[in-house]
Design an enzyme around this catalytic site. Structure first.
Site, PDB file in Angstrom:
ATOM      1  N   TYR A 195       1.052  -1.126  -0.065  1.00 38.91           N
ATOM      2  CA  TYR A 195       0.101  -0.054  -0.078  1.00 38.91           C
ATOM      3  C   TYR A 195       0.804   1.340  -0.072  1.00 38.91           C
ATOM      4  O   TYR A 195       1.100   1.926   0.941  1.00 38.91           O
ATOM      5  CB  TYR A 195      -0.975   0.149   1.256  1.00 38.91           C
ATOM      6  CG  TYR A 195      -2.068  -1.146   1.078  1.00 38.91           C
ATOM      7  CD1 TYR A 195      -2.062  -2.023   0.197  1.00 38.91           C
ATOM      8  CD2 TYR A 195      -2.317  -1.385   2.453  1.00 38.91           C
ATOM      9  CE1 TYR A 195      -2.842  -3.102   0.328  1.00 38.91           C
ATOM     10  CE2 TYR A 195      -3.286  -2.656   2.775  1.00 38.91           C
ATOM     11  CZ  TYR A 195      -3.894  -3.461   1.490  1.00 38.91           C
ATOM     12  OH  TYR A 195      -4.588  -4.479   1.753  1.00 38.91           O
ATOM     13  N   SER A 228     -12.886  -5.581   1.534  1.00 36.77           N
ATOM     14  CA  SER A 228     -13.637  -4.909   0.651  1.00 36.77           C
ATOM     15  C   SER A 228     -15.167  -5.399   1.064  1.00 36.77           C
ATOM     16  O   SER A 228     -15.926  -5.812   0.421  1.00 36.77           O
ATOM     17  CB  SER A 228     -13.564  -5.465  -0.854  1.00 36.77           C
ATOM     18  OG  SER A 228     -12.229  -5.135  -1.340  1.00 36.77           O
ATOM     19  N   LEU A 272     -17.435  -3.503   1.925  1.00 33.27           N
ATOM     20  CA  LEU A 272     -18.622  -2.598   1.469  1.00 33.27           C
ATOM     21  C   LEU A 272     -18.560  -2.570   0.032  1.00 33.27           C
ATOM     22  O   LEU A 272     -19.007  -1.861  -0.623  1.00 33.27           O
ATOM     23  CB  LEU A 272     -18.499  -1.294   2.176  1.00 33.27           C
ATOM     24  CG  LEU A 272     -18.692  -1.174   3.693  1.00 33.27           C
ATOM     25  CD1 LEU A 272     -18.349   0.197   4.268  1.00 33.27           C
ATOM     26  CD2 LEU A 272     -20.094  -1.622   3.993  1.00 33.27           C
ATOM     27  N   GLN A 288     -16.194  -1.835  -1.697  1.00 31.31           N
ATOM     28  CA  GLN A 288     -15.565  -0.547  -2.117  1.00 31.31           C
ATOM     29  C   GLN A 288     -16.601   0.746  -2.374  1.00 31.31           C
ATOM     30  O   GLN A 288     -16.464   1.497  -3.098  1.00 31.31           O
ATOM     31  CB  GLN A 288     -14.817  -0.627  -3.454  1.00 31.31           C
ATOM     32  CG  GLN A 288     -13.729  -1.623  -3.099  1.00 31.31           C
ATOM     33  CD  GLN A 288     -12.545  -1.838  -3.933  1.00 31.31           C
ATOM     34  OE1 GLN A 288     -12.792  -1.643  -5.200  1.00 31.31           O
ATOM     35  NE2 GLN A 288     -11.395  -2.086  -3.627  1.00 31.31           N
ATOM     36  N   GLY A 289     -17.660   0.488  -1.326  1.00 34.07           N
ATOM     37  CA  GLY A 289     -18.678   1.898  -1.362  1.00 34.07           C
ATOM     38  C   GLY A 289     -20.041   1.268  -1.952  1.00 34.07           C
ATOM     39  O   GLY A 289     -20.661   2.136  -1.518  1.00 34.07           O
ATOM     40  N   LEU A 329     -21.981  -1.053  -1.197  1.00 30.11           N
ATOM     41  CA  LEU A 329     -22.828  -1.401  -0.109  1.00 30.11           C
ATOM     42  C   LEU A 329     -23.319  -0.229   1.001  1.00 30.11           C
ATOM     43  O   LEU A 329     -23.979  -0.782   1.834  1.00 30.11           O
ATOM     44  CB  LEU A 329     -22.483  -2.595   0.457  1.00 30.11           C
ATOM     45  CG  LEU A 329     -22.440  -4.091  -0.317  1.00 30.11           C
ATOM     46  CD1 LEU A 329     -21.622  -5.301   0.311  1.00 30.11           C
ATOM     47  CD2 LEU A 329     -23.897  -4.433  -0.401  1.00 30.11           C
ATOM     48  N   GLY A 339     -24.897   2.023  -0.752  1.00 34.12           N
ATOM     49  CA  GLY A 339     -26.063   2.275  -1.337  1.00 34.12           C
ATOM     50  C   GLY A 339     -25.868   4.028  -1.894  1.00 34.12           C
ATOM     51  O   GLY A 339     -26.567   4.227  -2.776  1.00 34.12           O
TER      52      GLY A 339
HETATM   53  N1  LIG Z   1      -5.906  -8.705   1.015  1.00 35.69           N
HETATM   54  C1  LIG Z   1      -6.115  -8.225  -0.030  1.00 35.69           C
HETATM   55  O1  LIG Z   1      -5.833  -8.509  -1.050  1.00 35.69           O
HETATM   56  C2  LIG Z   1      -6.771  -6.844   0.216  1.00 35.69           C
HETATM   57  C3  LIG Z   1      -7.460  -6.236  -1.071  1.00 35.69           C
HETATM   58  C4  LIG Z   1      -8.148  -5.154  -0.736  1.00 35.69           C
HETATM   59  C5  LIG Z   1      -8.417  -4.575   0.396  1.00 35.69           C
HETATM   60  N2  LIG Z   1      -7.935  -5.020   1.467  1.00 35.69           N
HETATM   61  C6  LIG Z   1      -8.123  -4.334   2.784  1.00 35.69           C
HETATM   62  O2  LIG Z   1      -9.268  -4.267   3.027  1.00 35.69           O
HETATM   63  C7  LIG Z   1      -9.347  -3.150   3.357  1.00 35.69           C
HETATM   64  C8  LIG Z   1     -10.872  -2.607   2.916  1.00 35.69           C
HETATM   65  O3  LIG Z   1     -11.431  -3.170   1.579  1.00 35.69           O
HETATM   66  P1  LIG Z   1     -11.720  -1.753   0.430  1.00 35.69           P
HETATM   67  O4  LIG Z   1     -10.949  -0.605   0.927  1.00 35.69           O
HETATM   68  O5  LIG Z   1     -11.169  -2.543  -0.681  1.00 35.69           O
HETATM   69  O6  LIG Z   1     -13.012  -1.798   0.578  1.00 35.69           O
HETATM   70  P2  LIG Z   1     -14.279  -1.263   1.118  1.00 35.69           P
HETATM   71  O7  LIG Z   1     -13.891  -1.404   2.824  1.00 35.69           O
HETATM   72  O8  LIG Z   1     -15.551  -2.218   1.032  1.00 35.69           O
HETATM   73  O9  LIG Z   1     -14.732   0.251   0.881  1.00 35.69           O
HETATM   74  C9  LIG Z   1     -13.724   1.302   1.528  1.00 35.69           C
HETATM   75  C10 LIG Z   1     -14.432   2.484   0.575  1.00 35.69           C
HETATM   76  O10 LIG Z   1     -16.086   2.515   0.931  1.00 35.69           O
HETATM   77  C11 LIG Z   1     -16.237   3.830   1.144  1.00 35.69           C
HETATM   78  N3  LIG Z   1     -17.043   3.906   2.523  1.00 35.69           N
HETATM   79  C12 LIG Z   1     -16.335   3.205   3.523  1.00 35.69           C
HETATM   80  N4  LIG Z   1     -17.394   3.436   4.664  1.00 35.69           N
HETATM   81  C13 LIG Z   1     -18.463   4.051   4.113  1.00 35.69           C
HETATM   82  C14 LIG Z   1     -19.433   4.830   4.764  1.00 35.69           C
HETATM   83  N5  LIG Z   1     -19.905   4.339   6.129  1.00 35.69           N
HETATM   84  N6  LIG Z   1     -20.259   5.574   3.984  1.00 35.69           N
HETATM   85  C15 LIG Z   1     -20.046   5.830   2.639  1.00 35.69           C
HETATM   86  N7  LIG Z   1     -18.764   5.378   2.055  1.00 35.69           N
HETATM   87  C16 LIG Z   1     -18.161   4.493   2.749  1.00 35.69           C
HETATM   88  C17 LIG Z   1     -15.088   4.732   1.046  1.00 35.69           C
HETATM   89  O11 LIG Z   1     -14.947   5.085  -0.157  1.00 35.69           O
HETATM   90  P3  LIG Z   1     -14.621   6.748  -0.595  1.00 35.69           P
HETATM   91  O12 LIG Z   1     -13.171   6.768   0.032  1.00 35.69           O
HETATM   92  O13 LIG Z   1     -14.539   6.933  -2.124  1.00 35.69           O
HETATM   93  O14 LIG Z   1     -15.446   7.644   0.185  1.00 35.69           O
HETATM   94  C18 LIG Z   1     -14.125   3.963   1.373  1.00 35.69           C
HETATM   95  O15 LIG Z   1     -12.722   4.406   0.918  1.00 35.69           O
HETATM   96  C19 LIG Z   1      -8.477  -2.201   2.747  1.00 35.69           C
HETATM   97  O16 LIG Z   1      -8.180  -0.822   3.187  1.00 35.69           O
HETATM   98  C20 LIG Z   1      -7.294  -3.255   3.010  1.00 35.69           C
HETATM   99  O17 LIG Z   1      -6.804  -2.930   4.316  1.00 35.69           O
HETATM  100  C21 LIG Z   1      -7.032  -6.348   1.299  1.00 35.69           C
END
Ligand SMILES: NC(=O)c1ccc[n+]([C@@H]2O[C@H](COP(=O)([O-])OP(=O)(O)OC[C@H]3O[C@@H](n4cnc5c(N)ncnc54)[C@H](OP(=O)(O)O)[C@@H]3O)[C@@H](O)[C@H]2O)c1
Length: 309
Positions: A53, A199, A201, A203-204, A206, A208
């Site tokens: 990252y 992920s 949510l 990536q946002g 879920l 809505g």
């Molecule tokens: N091991 C792996 O291969 C792998 C892969 C992916 C992720 N990860 C880890 O998992 C974590 C989470 O996954 P992710 O970031 O891919 O997806 P996620 O957690 O499903 O989505 C995060 C994004 O959703 C939005 N969001 C989150 N909470 C919100 C809320 N309450 N209201 C409105 N929008 C909201 C934001 O987007 P905006 O910033 O656009 O507002 C935020 O940046 C990462 O930070 C990382 O640590 C690991």
């Protein structure tokens, strides 16, 4: 290893560095510190970061934020990951000091193999991880994106060194149910390995917010848009899940995102924890609130059904 059901995903702290880090816009360090403080205040006890990252940028930003807001080392749990692509297991031991420098003064509690593609077999990777644990450089060992068979192999290889594989970090949400069907969840339960849902949510999606008429996915990074989830046809497919979440959210005076996270934490006993990422204080406070919601068995069943379509 004891952690809160929700941890904070720190990929968002990459500050736009390197290819992987450019997925998210660069957050100012001040915002990162505010998000970290709000997490701790809301009962989140752990943070998930990785070498890849931003090439250490997220690890540095996390450590700096924890320091700024006065969190003493050892009072929260820090998870990081080794990046295996085009590398041998020798780089696990070869790069650990750099990881510790980036996270200084916070120790690495959980160290994970980020994904399965390495130049060395799983047995050699687990041997290297065991060496780090023995040297006191990490406390626990985990993997990520490991299919059931490979997870079992890692579990067996680590056990030869007297250690237990504690976790497999996998993509899992109401819109991505693959681990329920491909044996990962069943194998994890059988072996006592926790699933860390990334992920959660989608990536946002879920939350809505992208289903609202005024939503503007064109402001997202190109890489993020490339996933296709934000296209009208894909949003039409996920809409029934959002509508079902809204129904349950109304009954709990909660948000769609909170119900999506509560479902994930409660649908399979305590086998799963989740690490939603956040780019603002409001988001992390809201996501942490999911830990206070208790869904009924029929709500869980109804959501499981609509999400499986
Ligand atoms: N091991 C792996 O291969 C792998 C892969 C992916 C992720 N990860 C880890 O998992 C974590 C989470 O996954 P992710 O970031 O891919 O997806 P996620 O957690 O499903 O989505 C995060 C994004 O959703 C939005 N969001 C989150 N909470 C919100 C809320 N309450 N209201 C409105 N929008 C909201 C934001 O987007 P905006 O910033 O656009 O507002 C935020 O940046 C990462 O930070 C990382 O640590 C690991």
């Amino acid at each position: 290893m004891q952690v809160s059901p929700i941890g904070l995903g720190c990929w968002q702290f990459s500050k736009g560095k390197n290819l992987v880090g450019r997925f998210w816009p660069a957050l100012p360090q001040e915002t990162i510190a505010q998000v970290v403080k709000a997490s701790v205040d809301a009962g989140i006890t752990w943070f998930d970061t990785a070498e890849v990252y931003g090439g250490g940028e997220s690890e540095r930003a996390l450590a700096q934020a924890l320091k700024t807001v006065g969190v003493p080392p050892g009072t929260v749990t820090v998870a990081s990951k080794w990046w295996p692509l085009a590398r041998t297991a020798g780089s696990i031991t070869g790069t650990i000091d750099e990881r510790l420098r980036c996270l200084h003064p916070y120790p690495i509690d959980l160290y994970q193999i980020h994904q399965p593609f390495s130049l060395s077999p799983v047995s050699a990777q687990m041997k290297a991880m065991a060496k780090l644990a023995e040297a006191g450089k990490i406390r626990y060992v985990g993997v990520s994106n490991f299919a059931a068979k490979r997870m079992r192999e890692a579990h067996r290889a680590l056990a030869l060194h007297g250690l237990h594989l504690v976790s497999n970090q996998m993509k899992y949400s109401l819109l991505d149910r693959r681990i329920e069907q491909d044996g990962v969840l069943d194998t994890a339960r059988e072996l006592g390995i926790s699933i860390i849902a990334y992920s959660p949510l989608e990536q946002g999606i879920l939350t809505g917010r992208f289903h609202e008429p005024e939503s503007s996915p064109q402001n997202l990074s190109r890489m993020r848009r490339m996933s296709g989830n934000y296209r009208p046809a894909s949003l039409a497919r996920s809409r029934p899940v959002i509508e079902a979440l809204k129904e349950v959210a109304k009954a709990h005076q909660a948000t769609v995102a909170q119900i999506a996270l509560a479902w994930l934490l409660q649908a399979h006993g305590d086998a799963i924890v989740a690490i939603p990422g956040a780019s603002s204080v409001r988001q992390v406070q809201s996501n942490a609130g999911a830990m206070q919601i208790e869904l009924t068995a029929s709500e869980i069943a109804a959501l499981s059904k609509v999400g499986a379509r």
